[in-house]
Design an enzyme around this catalytic site. Sequence first.
Site, PDB file in Angstrom:
ATOM      1  N   GLY A  29      -5.285  -3.227  -1.477  1.00  0.00           N
ATOM      2  CA  GLY A  29      -6.462  -2.872  -0.683  1.00  0.00           C
ATOM      3  C   GLY A  29      -6.017  -1.767   0.255  1.00  0.00           C
ATOM      4  O   GLY A  29      -4.849  -1.772   0.678  1.00  0.00           O
ATOM      5  N   ASP A 258      -3.276   6.329   1.130  1.00  0.00           N
ATOM      6  CA  ASP A 258      -2.856   5.183   1.963  1.00  0.00           C
ATOM      7  C   ASP A 258      -1.370   5.286   2.308  1.00  0.00           C
ATOM      8  O   ASP A 258      -0.955   4.995   3.434  1.00  0.00           O
ATOM      9  CB  ASP A 258      -3.089   3.860   1.216  1.00  0.00           C
ATOM     10  CG  ASP A 258      -4.535   3.694   0.760  1.00  0.00           C
ATOM     11  OD1 ASP A 258      -5.427   4.254   1.408  1.00  0.00           O
ATOM     12  OD2 ASP A 258      -4.748   3.003  -0.257  1.00  0.00           O
TER      13      ASP A 258
END
Length: 306
Positions: A29, A258
């Site tokens: 995630g 990320d």
Amino acid sequence: MSKRFLSIGECMVELSQAGAGLLRKGFAGDTLNTAWYARACLSPEWSVDYFTALGDDAMSDEMLAFFNQAQIGTGFIRRIKGKAPGLYMISLKDGERSFSYWRDSSAARLLAADPDRLREAIEACDVIYFSGITLAILSRDHVDTLLAEIRRAKAVGKLVAFDPNIRPRLWSGYDEMHATISEGARASSIVLPSFDDEAAHFGDVSIEATIERYRALGATSVVVKNGADGVTLSFGGTVSFVAAEKVEQVVDTTSAGDSFNGAFLASYLRTNDATQAARAAAKVAARVVSEHGALVAREKLGLEAL
Ligand code: AMP
């Protein structure tokens, strides 16, 4: 003195094709990925915590054990009776990946339902990281609760970093998405957008337009990522450019942004030098796109050379 980095959001169960009709299970995630790379790149005097909500099922237990094993702190994570984590599956057809999601009723959607715990976590930490996905999965009331705490953190001088991570399908409409992402940016000190997303969904005609829009909202610093075309930084009113690293063969771009965010923040916290941090982050992200999967092991990130 020990310091604490807090990442807030949703980690999901990931199922990917393992051949012969089998599926491989993992956990990923956007905000968890960034916590993973922040943990890999920060020195041991820093602890990294994840803030989310999980259920009371076996999969939530496994996810918690996975965080602990990755040395990502779980002390603030709330367990909600009868809930379970969200799940997504990666399908491969003719080399193209597509994603199916089951996350509408995930436990993480209630991560801001306990304002006291949220405040306790944010007050205990020095750096707060969240994303547009974190905001997209919350009800309007809970967005207000989360942003109020984040504004308090910024007001007392904590570093608050935000990646807009624009995912239109998670929002009920464009107006809500634009307004809420803008509120998230306004509550932050460093905004780390990806230019592709900003151009597609905010209509920015240039990287400068993205920087100006976020600065006008009140973000002091902006880091615009542009894939293989490098990053443009606006820190203290000075704009600079850092090229991406050359990659022999791009294998999987999952979590490029990320990982860049986690490595950038880690280096920036150590050096207070945004350009140096962007160079280090470009090196880490280049390793990440050269490997399969969202979470690349620390040993493969080339950190000793940074
Ligand atoms: P993105 O979110 O796609 O803008 O990518 C984030 C960061 O990952 C970029 O700023 C680059 O440092 C790195 N990156 C992404 N794609 C590539 C690529 N094809 N080659 C080298 N670096 C890349």
